[in-house]
Motif scaffolding. Structure first.
Motif, PDB file in Angstrom:
ATOM      1  N   ASP A   1       0.841  -1.202   0.000  1.00 25.18           N
ATOM      2  CA  ASP A   1       0.000   0.000   0.000  1.00 25.18           C
ATOM      3  C   ASP A   1       0.874   1.249   0.000  1.00 25.18           C
ATOM      4  O   ASP A   1       0.669   2.176  -0.794  1.00 25.18           O
ATOM      5  N   LEU A   2       1.873   1.275   0.885  1.00 21.08           N
ATOM      6  CA  LEU A   2       2.765   2.438   0.981  1.00 21.08           C
ATOM      7  C   LEU A   2       3.579   2.606  -0.300  1.00 21.08           C
ATOM      8  O   LEU A   2       3.830   3.735  -0.743  1.00 21.08           O
ATOM      9  N   THR A   3       3.976   1.514  -0.902  1.00 23.71           N
ATOM     10  CA  THR A   3       4.725   1.572  -2.163  1.00 23.71           C
ATOM     11  C   THR A   3       3.875   2.200  -3.267  1.00 23.71           C
ATOM     12  O   THR A   3       4.332   3.102  -3.995  1.00 23.71           O
ATOM     13  N   ILE A   4       2.631   1.726  -3.404  1.00 20.28           N
ATOM     14  CA  ILE A   4       1.750   2.284  -4.436  1.00 20.28           C
ATOM     15  C   ILE A   4       1.426   3.742  -4.135  1.00 20.28           C
ATOM     16  O   ILE A   4       1.399   4.591  -5.038  1.00 20.28           O
ATOM     17  N   ALA A   5       1.177   4.060  -2.853  1.00 19.41           N
ATOM     18  CA  ALA A   5       0.885   5.447  -2.473  1.00 19.41           C
ATOM     19  C   ALA A   5       2.030   6.373  -2.877  1.00 19.41           C
ATOM     20  O   ALA A   5       1.808   7.522  -3.281  1.00 19.41           O
ATOM     21  N   THR A   6       3.251   5.883  -2.770  1.00 15.51           N
ATOM     22  CA  THR A   6       4.418   6.671  -3.176  1.00 15.51           C
ATOM     23  C   THR A   6       4.477   6.822  -4.690  1.00 15.51           C
ATOM     24  O   THR A   6       4.740   7.916  -5.216  1.00 15.51           O
ATOM     25  N   LEU A   7       4.211   5.747  -5.413  1.00 17.50           N
ATOM     26  CA  LEU A   7       4.332   5.791  -6.865  1.00 17.50           C
ATOM     27  C   LEU A   7       3.262   6.662  -7.516  1.00 17.50           C
ATOM     28  O   LEU A   7       3.543   7.373  -8.494  1.00 17.50           O
ATOM     29  N   VAL A   8       2.035   6.637  -7.012  1.00 21.99           N
ATOM     30  CA  VAL A   8       0.986   7.441  -7.657  1.00 21.99           C
ATOM     31  C   VAL A   8       1.224   8.935  -7.437  1.00 21.99           C
ATOM     32  O   VAL A   8       0.672   9.762  -8.174  1.00 21.99           O
ATOM     33  N   ARG A   9       2.057   9.282  -6.463  1.00 18.96           N
ATOM     34  CA  ARG A   9       2.424  10.677  -6.216  1.00 18.96           C
ATOM     35  C   ARG A   9       3.691  11.075  -6.964  1.00 18.96           C
ATOM     36  O   ARG A   9       4.127  12.223  -6.863  1.00 18.96           O
ATOM     37  N   CYS A  10       4.279  10.146  -7.693  1.00 17.26           N
ATOM     38  CA  CYS A  10       5.605  10.350  -8.257  1.00 17.26           C
ATOM     39  C   CYS A  10       5.591  11.303  -9.446  1.00 17.26           C
ATOM     40  O   CYS A  10       6.587  11.977  -9.717  1.00 17.26           O
ATOM     41  N   GLY A  11       4.465  11.373 -10.154  1.00 15.65           N
ATOM     42  CA  GLY A  11       4.376  12.238 -11.325  1.00 15.65           C
ATOM     43  C   GLY A  11       3.648  13.533 -11.019  1.00 15.65           C
ATOM     44  O   GLY A  11       3.562  13.973  -9.874  1.00 15.65           O
ATOM     45  N   PRO A  12       3.062  14.159 -12.026  1.00  9.49           N
ATOM     46  CA  PRO A  12       2.320  15.407 -11.831  1.00  9.49           C
ATOM     47  C   PRO A  12       1.117  15.208 -10.904  1.00  9.49           C
ATOM     48  O   PRO A  12       0.520  14.129 -10.854  1.00  9.49           O
ATOM     49  N   GLU A  13       0.742  16.263 -10.192  1.00 13.53           N
ATOM     50  CA  GLU A  13      -0.365  16.184  -9.239  1.00 13.53           C
ATOM     51  C   GLU A  13      -1.653  15.713  -9.897  1.00 13.53           C
ATOM     52  O   GLU A  13      -2.411  14.931  -9.311  1.00 13.53           O
ATOM     53  N   GLU A  14      -1.894  16.169 -11.122  1.00 12.69           N
ATOM     54  CA  GLU A  14      -3.158  15.838 -11.779  1.00 12.69           C
ATOM     55  C   GLU A  14      -3.256  14.356 -12.157  1.00 12.69           C
ATOM     56  O   GLU A  14      -4.340  13.875 -12.505  1.00 12.69           O
ATOM     57  N   ASN A  15      -2.152  13.625 -12.069  1.00 16.27           N
ATOM     58  CA  ASN A  15      -2.174  12.202 -12.416  1.00 16.27           C
ATOM     59  C   ASN A  15      -2.413  11.296 -11.213  1.00 16.27           C
ATOM     60  O   ASN A  15      -2.623  10.093 -11.388  1.00 16.27           O
ATOM     61  N   MET A  16      -2.377  11.847  -9.998  1.00 12.83           N
ATOM     62  CA  MET A  16      -2.395  10.998  -8.805  1.00 12.83           C
ATOM     63  C   MET A  16      -3.642  10.132  -8.733  1.00 12.83           C
ATOM     64  O   MET A  16      -3.567   8.905  -8.568  1.00 12.83           O
ATOM     65  N   GLN A  17      -4.830  10.746  -8.845  1.00 15.32           N
ATOM     66  CA  GLN A  17      -6.048   9.949  -8.732  1.00 15.32           C
ATOM     67  C   GLN A  17      -6.225   9.019  -9.925  1.00 15.32           C
ATOM     68  O   GLN A  17      -6.733   7.896  -9.778  1.00 15.32           O
ATOM     69  N   ILE A  18      -5.792   9.455 -11.090  1.00 18.67           N
ATOM     70  CA  ILE A  18      -5.878   8.601 -12.282  1.00 18.67           C
ATOM     71  C   ILE A  18      -5.034   7.343 -12.091  1.00 18.67           C
ATOM     72  O   ILE A  18      -5.489   6.210 -12.336  1.00 18.67           O
ATOM     73  N   LEU A  19      -3.797   7.517 -11.638  1.00 18.99           N
ATOM     74  CA  LEU A  19      -2.918   6.373 -11.418  1.00 18.99           C
ATOM     75  C   LEU A  19      -3.436   5.487 -10.291  1.00 18.99           C
ATOM     76  O   LEU A  19      -3.322   4.253 -10.351  1.00 18.99           O
ATOM     77  N   SER A  20      -4.018   6.103  -9.257  1.00 16.05           N
ATOM     78  CA  SER A  20      -4.591   5.319  -8.166  1.00 16.05           C
ATOM     79  C   SER A  20      -5.686   4.398  -8.682  1.00 16.05           C
ATOM     80  O   SER A  20      -5.736   3.206  -8.340  1.00 16.05           O
ATOM     81  N   ASP A  21      -6.584   4.945  -9.493  1.00 15.96           N
ATOM     82  CA  ASP A  21      -7.679   4.139 -10.030  1.00 15.96           C
ATOM     83  C   ASP A  21      -7.145   2.995 -10.880  1.00 15.96           C
ATOM     84  O   ASP A  21      -7.659   1.863 -10.827  1.00 15.96           O
ATOM     85  N   GLN A  22      -6.111   3.271 -11.661  1.00 11.59           N
ATOM     86  CA  GLN A  22      -5.540   2.218 -12.499  1.00 11.59           C
ATOM     87  C   GLN A  22      -4.862   1.148 -11.642  1.00 11.59           C
ATOM     88  O   GLN A  22      -4.930  -0.051 -11.969  1.00 11.59           O
ATOM     89  N   ALA A  23      -4.215   1.562 -10.552  1.00 14.26           N
ATOM     90  CA  ALA A  23      -3.583   0.592  -9.653  1.00 14.26           C
ATOM     91  C   ALA A  23      -4.628  -0.286  -8.975  1.00 14.26           C
ATOM     92  O   ALA A  23      -4.418  -1.494  -8.796  1.00 14.26           O
ATOM     93  N   TRP A  24      -5.781   0.299  -8.599  1.00 14.88           N
ATOM     94  CA  TRP A  24      -6.847  -0.510  -8.006  1.00 14.88           C
ATOM     95  C   TRP A  24      -7.394  -1.510  -9.026  1.00 14.88           C
ATOM     96  O   TRP A  24      -7.690  -2.651  -8.678  1.00 14.88           O
TER      97      TRP A  24
END
Length: 248
Positions: free
Chosen positions: A114-137
């Motif tokens: 969980d912590l690893t994914i939380a770090t990775l979805v924040r790794c790029g631009p702010e506007e991508n965080m929720q998009i990447l989170s949804d894709q990871a789920w």
């Protein structure tokens, strides 16, 4: 709830039991009111593309001054959160587009993956965080399968220095290739996953907010600061409507 120190130092165990997290806390009420008229975004802007990081270190989608502020505490290894991302996010985005509702995603960290994914979805631009989170789920089952297949490498990560540990976890879980295919280079990911200061901040914020707000299950939703006794979109949407939100 696992402490931040424990998340950073524990000998890692397979997280498959976390695929379905407990849901629901005792409700503290929800706002009710008349229908709120749509609020136009500034010229040249779109509320659905407006993202900011809150003081609570959450990622806010939509009008930062929206009269209705919805917060989700979520875990990236929570099956209920994955289900909400698939069934609730399309509707959330329609309400956000009106400017009446903002949606903030915050971390409730449960385990090292969980912590690893939380770090990775924040790794790029702010506007991508929720998009990447949804894709990871959406990819959650495949992530668990990769951990099972590479269990020795995953468990060995617990004995590695912290600045290498989460890189090893990401590799064992198949996350490096997954996020590389979505615009985060392997080098960029490794740089983020070796940033122990950021990782500790995510873990600390999760633990502190969980204790302060008495949140111990995911997904947990707050509307204008009030905890809701719901865990699914079909339960949540009527509450938004009673509070004055409508879709365009």
């Amino acid at each position: 709830m696992t402490s931040p120190r424990r998340l950073l130092s524990l000998a890692l165990a397979a997280p498959l039991s976390l695929a379905t997290a407990a849901c629901g806390d005792e409700a503290e009420g929800a706002p009710e009111g008349d229908v709120i008229a749509p609020i136009a975004a500034p010229e040249g802007q779109n509320w659905g593309e407006t993202v900011a990081v809150s003081d609570a270190d959450g990622y806010v989608l939509g009008n930062p001054d929206a009269p209705l502020k919805l917060v989700e505490y979520a875990s990236h290894t929570c099956g209920g959160c994955a289900n909400f991302a698939a069934t609730g996010k399309p509707g959330i985005e329609e309400y956000v587009a009106t400017g009446v509702l903002s949606f903030e995603q915050r971390n409730l960290v449960r385990d090292p993956i969980d912590l690893t994914i939380a770090t990775l979805v924040r790794c790029g631009p702010e506007e991508n965080m929720q998009i990447l989170s949804d894709q990871a789920w959406e990819n959650l089952s495949a992530t668990f399968a990769s951990v099972d297949q590479n269990s020795a490498a995953y468990e060995a990560a617990g004995n590695m220095p912290v600045d290498q540990r989460f890189i090893q976890i990401a590799q064992a879980a198949g996350l490096i290739d997954f996020f590389a295919a979505r615009g985060l280079s392997a080098d960029q990911q490794r740089q983020c996953l070796s940033d122990t200061e950021t990782i500790e901040r995510i873990a600390n914020n999760s633990a502190e907010q969980s204790e302060e707000l008495a949140i111990n299950s995911t997904p947990t939703f707050l509307l204008n600061g009030r905890k809701l006794d719901v865990s699914s979109w079909d339960q949540l949407e009527p509450i938004l409507q009673r509070a004055g939100a409508r879709r365009e």
